[in-house]
Design an enzyme around this catalytic site. Structure first.
Site, PDB file in Angstrom:
ATOM      1  N   ARG A  79       0.827  -1.220   0.000  1.00  0.00           N
ATOM      2  CA  ARG A  79       0.000   0.000   0.000  1.00  0.00           C
ATOM      3  C   ARG A  79       0.856   1.263   0.000  1.00  0.00           C
ATOM      4  O   ARG A  79       0.569   2.231  -0.711  1.00  0.00           O
ATOM      5  CB  ARG A  79      -0.944  -0.043   1.216  1.00  0.00           C
ATOM      6  CG  ARG A  79      -1.886   1.100   1.450  1.00  0.00           C
ATOM      7  CD  ARG A  79      -2.803   1.570   0.313  1.00  0.00           C
ATOM      8  NE  ARG A  79      -3.299   0.605  -0.608  1.00  0.00           N
ATOM      9  CZ  ARG A  79      -3.368   0.799  -1.923  1.00  0.00           C
ATOM     10  NH1 ARG A  79      -2.984   1.949  -2.448  1.00  0.00           N
ATOM     11  NH2 ARG A  79      -3.795  -0.133  -2.711  1.00  0.00           N
ATOM     12  N   LYS A 119       1.713  25.325  -4.479  1.00  0.00           N
ATOM     13  CA  LYS A 119       0.481  24.686  -3.991  1.00  0.00           C
ATOM     14  C   LYS A 119       0.650  23.172  -4.024  1.00  0.00           C
ATOM     15  O   LYS A 119       0.046  22.478  -4.848  1.00  0.00           O
ATOM     16  CB  LYS A 119      -0.710  25.143  -4.847  1.00  0.00           C
ATOM     17  CG  LYS A 119      -0.949  26.651  -4.734  1.00  0.00           C
ATOM     18  CD  LYS A 119      -2.133  27.125  -5.552  1.00  0.00           C
ATOM     19  CE  LYS A 119      -2.320  28.630  -5.344  1.00  0.00           C
ATOM     20  NZ  LYS A 119      -3.408  29.192  -6.160  1.00  0.00           N
ATOM     21  N   LYS A 135       3.638  39.577  -4.924  1.00  0.00           N
ATOM     22  CA  LYS A 135       2.238  39.317  -5.238  1.00  0.00           C
ATOM     23  C   LYS A 135       1.361  40.481  -4.790  1.00  0.00           C
ATOM     24  O   LYS A 135       1.852  41.444  -4.178  1.00  0.00           O
ATOM     25  CB  LYS A 135       1.799  38.011  -4.583  1.00  0.00           C
ATOM     26  CG  LYS A 135       2.689  36.836  -4.993  1.00  0.00           C
ATOM     27  CD  LYS A 135       2.251  35.545  -4.362  1.00  0.00           C
ATOM     28  CE  LYS A 135       1.344  34.780  -5.305  1.00  0.00           C
ATOM     29  NZ  LYS A 135       1.151  33.397  -4.807  1.00  0.00           N
ATOM     30  N   GLU A 159       3.892  40.084  -9.851  1.00  0.00           N
ATOM     31  CA  GLU A 159       2.532  39.779 -10.279  1.00  0.00           C
ATOM     32  C   GLU A 159       1.827  41.062 -10.688  1.00  0.00           C
ATOM     33  O   GLU A 159       1.830  42.045  -9.942  1.00  0.00           O
ATOM     34  CB  GLU A 159       1.762  39.119  -9.127  1.00  0.00           C
ATOM     35  CG  GLU A 159       0.301  38.853  -9.470  1.00  0.00           C
ATOM     36  CD  GLU A 159      -0.506  38.349  -8.277  1.00  0.00           C
ATOM     37  OE1 GLU A 159       0.034  37.528  -7.506  1.00  0.00           O
ATOM     38  OE2 GLU A 159      -1.659  38.793  -8.110  1.00  0.00           O
ATOM     39  N   ASP A 189      -1.592  37.690 -13.962  1.00  0.00           N
ATOM     40  CA  ASP A 189      -2.542  36.896 -13.178  1.00  0.00           C
ATOM     41  C   ASP A 189      -3.978  37.114 -13.616  1.00  0.00           C
ATOM     42  O   ASP A 189      -4.447  38.264 -13.702  1.00  0.00           O
ATOM     43  CB  ASP A 189      -2.389  37.237 -11.697  1.00  0.00           C
ATOM     44  CG  ASP A 189      -3.037  36.183 -10.817  1.00  0.00           C
ATOM     45  OD1 ASP A 189      -2.912  34.976 -11.144  1.00  0.00           O
ATOM     46  OD2 ASP A 189      -3.673  36.551  -9.810  1.00  0.00           O
TER      47      ASP A 189
END
Lengths: 288, 288, 288, 288, 288, 288
Positions: A106, A141, A173, A203, A224
């Site tokens: 597994r 992410k 950002k 960004e 973006d």
């Protein structure tokens, strides 16, 4: 013998990840079923078989899982990370102590399925834009604790890696811009304080912001959530002066139109945070 | 004050997971962007906002991520694990040092998105069968190293947990049966060697195998890859003597028909190994 | 080749335990005596010899201790875990670098003596009740950090294991009952919330409590601190419907009368928390 | 305020030991019984009560166990390590969340019982020889991983510590002597290579060996397995020039006669490797 | 085959230190340069060459660094720790996978340069006083986390080790004396509470303090910051009754005059906390 | 409130480093001297005082060392990392339990002295070239395991950081070039495989190599071991197109002439691998 072959995952990291996963699955009491049901010296031959089509990644972890329980298990690979697989295809032959094989099964399949899922998702979107120059890159992410493996799976699927973390590149950002008081002040601060081996990406959400950013000697812009039209205009505005990267919930469907705008990179969170597992099974073939 | 409230994740495990994830994202050089761009003493108010509908899980990890970087950050929760969320809903208010908040943002959102994705997937399938007695349970097909959190997310979504590992229950699967020489010998070995606090479940693929299994005092049967018709017959054959569990690539679509057969549990690998991330954002609202 | 042979301790856990124990004994300065007194290249032959009769457990840890310091040391075992030993019996022959052998000696003997002490205590009480069907099982009263090894030693001595921890079975004890508001409410809560792979045992102190408990579909009862007479009545009352387990400071002396009552299990804390060490020595036999 | 008060165990070590023990007991699924049976917000008052007479040790670990699960639990101690306790005596009052209290109970009691067992055994033998100058000291025959705590328990019981490991003192034993070619060569090597802050003790089995050893400027002799008569003669021979220590399976019964010979120290392995647990219970007294 | 050969560093500690250092240098993304620039299967021969004269230490760590990345790399040593090296001298030949060799280079050289710097500094001062009986010993002024290796390097350079930590010897310093209320009370407390295997050294700053200290049965005195004249008087006063050790920012220049006073030991912090790195290079010689 | 203030070291890393260092110094037996000599409840006031002039770094580690042993110790700082200190200047006031203060003293001073030594060395060379635009940067020649702290100390001293490891930048050195078959092929491979957020620097030893390198769109050149004359020519050749960095055993003496050539950066291994410790003392001032 080429430099661009997919580099191998480092042994120490592979063994550590497998050790943690096996500890999680075996606990203190171990594999109760195998201990109770399988005769102690029983041997087995088994195969890992693809149940669906995709791109494989994680074979080093598979081998390490079996060897962690018993170094004497024979693990023969019939494919390498990055290979395309079709349903029914045998990837790995395994032969050795039955208890150890079933106890590691597994963990081996969980790594293989998860990472091959990422590689396959990447490959699908890479393929979808293959007639454009744009390259697919991943984001931060990722699943906590598994970034090194997921970044590898993205490369196996034909993608490239963006930053590995907050420590190896500057990406200004929207929240940074807001707190710093605008794109200009933010970039000026970054240029003043960044090390000389650190790239700076900014960004931007509008063409106006883009023009503000291009006034500075930055390395890349993250366009973006722009529409393909806006992206085309942005690419024209940039005119090759900096690297261009499109982002914003890109999917398999929307990627081709984005790639057609001429951007250099398309970053896709989906391939790491939402790719479904690729299905593999371990089939028992016979005792020795 | 009821016993069946979702038990909290253990502090030590939450802090350890967050520590590993932050180390992965910050490396040695730390958050280059925040250090370069944000003024040292800057403060910020921010909110974690749901971008889509679903079921939330992982809020303890969110709070721990911010507090690991700065214990003085105020984290105010407006929801608990297991709550339904709608797009635009504010889950958490955060106030404190701007650098620490932005440095912890991705780790907090990665945990929240991943676990809420699992909770939401679970909830969707739980809802789909809610007019039947069957309960949705998860499997050992989890992301290596995160099982404790993913099992929690399944509970948050209304599902129940199967075994946590190989160590807390016996499940005789096809490979065990094959090596042990049949269902009978496998069960006999299990009965002879299992501890008295260990339950025994047996995977059967046919009604014939089911009948063989029911000849022994086992606790549960796993009815693998059966059609609804076969499942109905199996449920009739079992007649309440043991717990019945259906499995085999169950999806949101196939679950209701399976539940309608009267099985007690439906185990679903998909909710842990392939649930897409639930989308959340951290929105900067103002400086202090 | 039988399934019920004592399963081996997992390599990773054995090596980790030995690593910790050697670090504890060697510190930073290492074995000052061997470094100062023994010539660097000196080799030695030695034997591990039982100084008293008992049952051996922990031989994997013995071998691992020597190999951790020098993988080239030859360790030849003349017995396996679970074997009876008599005074003077040679268990292990060791040959290799003298410094490494003497530096690992104490760690090897500490594990062997401690675990063989537990195995021997278990075996003595197993033997004392061998003409009854009752089996001896251990408790969670183990030495912190060594439970996996002590549970193994109990099995080596012929006992069986109860729960490994709080996580792999439900045992409703007097304090739970008191807080939950009685045996009935406690069991109802357990039945409502327990997973379908989790067994439920209930501690009862009186026949009245026993009858209350038997009204529910539980798996086992713990008959705590009852006299043999009470136990006999309890067994009659239970009449095979659930597993019966007697507990309460059981000793070698009191065990036979308890076993004679017909209970299925007798749980004994003493074998893990108070068993005296079994005495072994490492005898130097000659240089190579 | 005196220097000879029992020094406290270091916080970091106490917390680490408790963390390991709780992880061992709680696993991933946690305390199934408390989660299922106890209402989430339930509070409880409980007491740790001695069930037999002895000497207590390990209270820091007790407090740390409860606080690791919930820092808000009130733990009030009514005794300190080293105190004598009588049956029925309340040592600790505990008040707080019922689930956390019951989940930590076994870990707290396992540490307390094990270490108090060692302290009590030590105290019994210290008391037995209290009219002699000899002091009881412990050996390296400790439970792997717990030496720091067991050495503390010995001090709590009135004993003193010998070496903590192979790294903080030279003790030339029979095997060293045999390999080095005799007591003379062994001591000469030790004197030549020992650091100037390291004491040297030599094991001797006969008066003849003792005389050989006393020809060198060593610090102590270990008189191994000698009869009281031999010990008396040895003490006379030593005549205060070096520290004298008797050893060899010393028991409560044999200790007084050994102490009467005038030796400075009696080292006893039994107090750490074979002391039975001291019995304590956690009694629920009421909800808040 | 002699006992006084420099004992080898323990394998487990060497491997652990190398693992930490490689993780620090490779991060998650690994060696970007080698992966991009060197062909995957490329092999290389290289040599580690001394760039200046000195004394070598740390070769076990060098070998371990290469083997951690690829156990198949051939590492052939042409010297041992403690050897004198001259500029241009080849210490190690390395042959194997080019990527692994270049990836491990810096870690290997960092250990080697740092520890050889310490060994060389020690050797220089040992040589400077070689016509006196005094021996150079090191202090606890070491780099945090590397003490075991730095103490080894001091021995490689011909020095001896003082205490390894606070745990293996008593050294009463000025701050202890001040708090305890004078040298007399401090020593009395130490004598009352020290274990019988623990040596006691007392720091004295004046001849008057020395006389106070000599009134007690202590093992050594630390003559701190005394002039050679004061030291000579101190040595006369001590008259061989205890070990004498001089300390206080001793340098290569001041050491000979100190040694000439007849003290037994001179402790030098400088050799561990301020020794400059010894320069080594890794020279590529050819591909295979 | 400015962005360019020295960012604080991450709490988790500071606490971990201090934990390791204290464990190294205290071992299992702890601080024998303080336990024996200092009364248990004794309190003390002490000061950390600079014994020589320099630049301070590491104060977070100092505070953490005392707080790890006793969180109740008051630690008052009178300076921040990066501050210039003069002999006799008081940096820190400490007040609390005497035993804990003296037990943590050496660890606190070892970190402070080592890191302040690096900061001071950096500052000295930064000052020496302060009338030129060149900035001093450090290398990967750091003490294994302490890189994060040593890079911080370099910044405290006014220097800047180069790569943190092999993972956050490409630096093609002579060995890479040799194996890759020349500067051209090496750079081409790097350009083909480097991520778009990764900068590329190329080491050149001659003006000819420099011209080869400048034919490609690289980010920086490392001008290795060139004379000031060669560097001036190189700077002219580069003409601002890429960042220029000089390296090669740069010392305090040679730095000004190098800076005068107009290079952008001078990288100096010496400040991290060979800076002598800056001397600090802990002076006991009074009991409370």
């Amino acid at each position: 013998m080429t430099a661009n072959a997919l580099p191998r995952l480092p042994r120490a990291r592979v063994e550590e990840a497998v050790r943690i996963a096996l500890a999680e699955d075996l606990g203190d009491a171990g594999d109760l079923t195998s201990a109770a049901v399988l005769p102690e010296g029983a041997r087995a031959c088994a195969q890992i078989v693809a149940r669906e089509a995709g791109c494989v990644a994680g074979l080093d972890l598979v081998a390490a899982a079996f060897h962690a329980l018993d170094p004497a298990i024979d693990v023969t690979r019939h494919a390498s990370d990055g290979a395309a697989v079709s349903p029914g295809q045998i990837l790995v032959d395994i032969e050795g102590a039955a208890r150890a094989i079933l106890s590691a099964e597994r963990v081996a399949l969980n790594f293989l399925g998860h990472l091959s899922g990422i590689a396959s998702a990447t490959q699908s979107i890479v393929t979808a834009i293959s007639n454009h120059k744009a390259r697919i890159c991943c984001t931060r992410k990722t699943t906590p604790g598994l970034r090194i493996f997921e970044k590898h799976a993205v490369r196996a699927g034909g993608g490239v890696n963006h930053r590995f973390g907050l420590y190896d590149g500057i990406l200004i950002k929207d929240n940074h811009t807001a707190i710093a008081g605008g794109i200009g002040p933010a970039i000026e601060a970054a240029l003043a304080h960044a090390g000389h081996m650190v790239k700076i990406e900014v960004e931007v959400d509008t063409l106006d912001q883009l023009k503000q950013a291009l006034a500075y000697p930055i390395d890349a812009v993250l366009l973006d959530n722009m529409t393909p039209d806006q992206l085309s205009q942005a690419v024209k505005t940039i005119d090759g002066r900096v690297v261009s990267e499109a982002s914003g919930r890109v999917t398999l469907k929307t990627a081709p139109a984005i790639a057609a705008t001429g951007v250099d990179f398309i970053s896709v969170g989906w391939v790491t945070h939402s790719a479904p597992c690729l299905d593999f099974g371990l089939d028992y073939t016979s005792d020795d």
